[in-house]
Design a protein around this motif. Structure first.
Motif, PDB file in Angstrom:
ATOM      1  N   ILE A  69      11.741  13.951  -7.742  1.00 44.76           N
ATOM      2  CA  ILE A  69      12.387  13.687  -6.450  1.00 44.76           C
ATOM      3  C   ILE A  69      11.296  13.290  -5.465  1.00 44.76           C
ATOM      4  O   ILE A  69      10.327  14.033  -5.279  1.00 44.76           O
ATOM      5  N   ILE A  70      11.468  12.122  -4.873  1.00 42.14           N
ATOM      6  CA  ILE A  70      10.420  11.601  -3.972  1.00 42.14           C
ATOM      7  C   ILE A  70      11.014  11.329  -2.594  1.00 42.14           C
ATOM      8  O   ILE A  70      11.964  10.560  -2.467  1.00 42.14           O
TER       9      ILE A  70
ATOM     10  N   ILE B 215       4.523   5.594  -3.473  1.00 44.57           N
ATOM     11  CA  ILE B 215       5.816   5.966  -4.093  1.00 44.57           C
ATOM     12  C   ILE B 215       5.674   5.868  -5.613  1.00 44.57           C
ATOM     13  O   ILE B 215       6.108   6.749  -6.352  1.00 44.57           O
ATOM     14  N   LYS B 216       5.055   4.765  -6.055  1.00 42.47           N
ATOM     15  CA  LYS B 216       4.918   4.549  -7.511  1.00 42.47           C
ATOM     16  C   LYS B 216       4.056   5.651  -8.145  1.00 42.47           C
ATOM     17  O   LYS B 216       4.384   6.170  -9.207  1.00 42.47           O
ATOM     18  N   LEU B 217       2.972   5.996  -7.481  1.00 42.05           N
ATOM     19  CA  LEU B 217       2.111   7.056  -8.027  1.00 42.05           C
ATOM     20  C   LEU B 217       2.848   8.397  -8.000  1.00 42.05           C
ATOM     21  O   LEU B 217       2.733   9.206  -8.926  1.00 42.05           O
ATOM     22  N   ALA B 218       3.632   8.606  -6.955  1.00 44.10           N
ATOM     23  CA  ALA B 218       4.391   9.865  -6.833  1.00 44.10           C
ATOM     24  C   ALA B 218       5.329  10.047  -8.028  1.00 44.10           C
ATOM     25  O   ALA B 218       5.586  11.172  -8.459  1.00 44.10           O
ATOM     26  N   GLN B 219       5.825   8.915  -8.555  1.00 42.52           N
ATOM     27  CA  GLN B 219       6.755   8.993  -9.692  1.00 42.52           C
ATOM     28  C   GLN B 219       6.094   9.603 -10.929  1.00 42.52           C
ATOM     29  O   GLN B 219       6.765  10.101 -11.815  1.00 42.52           O
ATOM     30  N   GLN B 220       4.754   9.569 -10.963  1.00 48.55           N
ATOM     31  CA  GLN B 220       4.059  10.212 -12.095  1.00 48.55           C
ATOM     32  C   GLN B 220       3.947  11.730 -11.907  1.00 48.55           C
ATOM     33  O   GLN B 220       3.568  12.454 -12.805  1.00 48.55           O
TER      34      GLN B 220
ATOM     35  N   GLY C 171       0.853  -1.200   0.000  1.00 49.40           N
ATOM     36  CA  GLY C 171       0.000   0.000   0.000  1.00 49.40           C
ATOM     37  C   GLY C 171       0.883   1.241   0.000  1.00 49.40           C
ATOM     38  O   GLY C 171       0.676   2.182  -0.784  1.00 49.40           O
ATOM     39  N   HIS C 172       1.882   1.252   0.888  1.00 49.57           N
ATOM     40  CA  HIS C 172       2.802   2.391   0.944  1.00 49.57           C
ATOM     41  C   HIS C 172       3.585   2.519  -0.360  1.00 49.57           C
ATOM     42  O   HIS C 172       3.781   3.625  -0.880  1.00 49.57           O
ATOM     43  N   ILE C 173       4.039   1.384  -0.872  1.00 46.05           N
ATOM     44  CA  ILE C 173       4.860   1.418  -2.091  1.00 46.05           C
ATOM     45  C   ILE C 173       4.038   1.975  -3.256  1.00 46.05           C
ATOM     46  O   ILE C 173       4.566   2.675  -4.120  1.00 46.05           O
ATOM     47  N   SER C 174       2.726   1.714  -3.247  1.00 48.20           N
ATOM     48  CA  SER C 174       1.880   2.260  -4.323  1.00 48.20           C
ATOM     49  C   SER C 174       1.895   3.789  -4.305  1.00 48.20           C
ATOM     50  O   SER C 174       1.754   4.433  -5.338  1.00 48.20           O
TER      51      SER C 174
ATOM     52  N   SER D 155      14.267  -0.260  -3.442  1.00 47.29           N
ATOM     53  CA  SER D 155      13.889  -0.977  -4.669  1.00 47.29           C
ATOM     54  C   SER D 155      12.677  -0.338  -5.348  1.00 47.29           C
ATOM     55  O   SER D 155      12.467  -0.533  -6.543  1.00 47.29           O
ATOM     56  N   ALA D 156      11.914   0.460  -4.621  1.00 47.90           N
ATOM     57  CA  ALA D 156      10.780   1.159  -5.255  1.00 47.90           C
ATOM     58  C   ALA D 156      11.234   2.409  -6.009  1.00 47.90           C
ATOM     59  O   ALA D 156      10.440   3.039  -6.700  1.00 47.90           O
TER      60      ALA D 156
END
Ligand SMILES: Nc1ncnc2c1ncn2[C@@H]1O[C@H](COP(=O)(O)OP(=O)(O)OP(=O)(O)O)[C@@H](O)[C@H]1O
Ligand SMILES: CC(C)(CO)[C@@H](O)C(=O)[O-]
Ligand code: BAL
Length: 252
Positions: free
Chosen positions: A21-22, A12-17, A7-10, A55-56
């Motif tokens: 810098i995250i 991070i992944k959405l933030a990449q869009q 859930g948390h990693i999702s 890794s994310a």
């Protein structure tokens, strides 16, 4: 708050869009806990968290100490107007929770100065309260709500799920099942009937205690007056064994 899962990693992944810098914060914030046992037993697997973030593709981690966030010399009497919804649902069961949440989120925002901040829909009321805090200070930060990531059987991922015994884990499915019931039968019954039938799911399950189950207006969190309202959300909180879980679905 760490003890990361997919859930948390999702987030991070959405933030990449949204950003190059995250920064992920990991901080178990004492001022938002109302139950000292909950704070004490909150899981803190730091090495595992850092490996997951790396890794994310997360750029950086903000992992302050309690002393850094709440210096003894700072006499911070935080209290801001978050509107009436502060005192409903989670705010009723965890008194002062959203003052603690907004206090730390403001400090984290001040430290990072983000353009965009990601929060999970799983904490539906939290996103509303943080949105109100952003308006209160007129902060130039876009708040993005990320969908709830679930286990294959429907349980919303949560760091606290680790505390569930094997029996609790089976019983925990009552939350997502009762929400699914409302989604599946929305057109068939009235709001009151839907709530009553969903609450019946919680009867006679050993060790499960319902705090609230409500079909509410998604802006005010007041009970929905009619099915015709524009923003409707179903919110639930229940204790499963000694673990308190929350979940929700947006109807429209
Ligand atoms: N299953 C999930 N799907 C999407 N986002 C989530 C999920 N679980 C947590 N989040 C979001 O991740 C952010 C960090 O949450 P937090 O560290 O409080 O973890 P948590 O898993 O919600 O923990 P807990 O359930 O023990 O409170 C919050 O914005 C939260 O809404
Ligand atoms: C918003 C938050 C970071 C404040 O501690 C926390 O409540 C969380 O992770 O949901
Ligand atoms: N996941 C929201 C933070 C909390 O439960 O304290």
């Amino acid at each position: 708050m760490g003890a990361l899962h997919n859930g948390h990693i999702s987030l991070i992944k959405l933030a990449q869009q949204y950003a190059d810098i995250i920064i992920c914060s990991i901080f178990v914030n004492p001022t938002q806990f109302t139950d000292p046992k909950d704070l004490e037993k909150y899981p803190r697997p730091i090495e595992h968290d850092l490996a997951m973030l790396q890794s994310a593709g997360c750029t950086g981690v903000l992992m302050p100490t309690v002393e850094e966030m709440y210096p003894a010399e700072e006499n911070d009497q935080w209290h801001i107007d978050l509107g009436k919804a502060e005192f409903l649902l989670e705010g009723e069961f965890r008194k002062g929770h959203y003052q603690g949440v907004t206090q730390i989120v403001k400090k984290l925002f001040d430290a990072v100065e983000p353009d965009v901040a990601m929060f999970g829909q799983k904490d539906f009321q939290q996103v509303l309260m943080i949105g109100n805090m952003v308006k209160y200070f007129d902060l130039p930060i876009q708040i993005v709500t990320c969908p709830i990531i679930r286990e294959d059987d429907g349980l919303a991922m949560s760091s606290r799920n680790i505390h569930l015994s094997a029996d609790d884990r089976k019983h925990s499915l009552v939350l997502s099942k009762s929400l699914q019931f409302v989604m599946d039968h929305f057109n068939e019954y009235s709001i009151l009937e839907l709530e009553a039938k969903a609450k019946d799911f919680y009867k006679n399950i050993e060790g499960v205690e319902l705090d609230y189950f409500t079909i509410a207006n998604g802006h005010t969190l007041e009970p929905a007056a009619s099915k015709e309202e524009e923003n409707l959300v179903v919110l639930v909180a229940a204790k499963v064994g000694s673990t308190r879980l929350i979940d929700n679905v947006i109807l429209k």
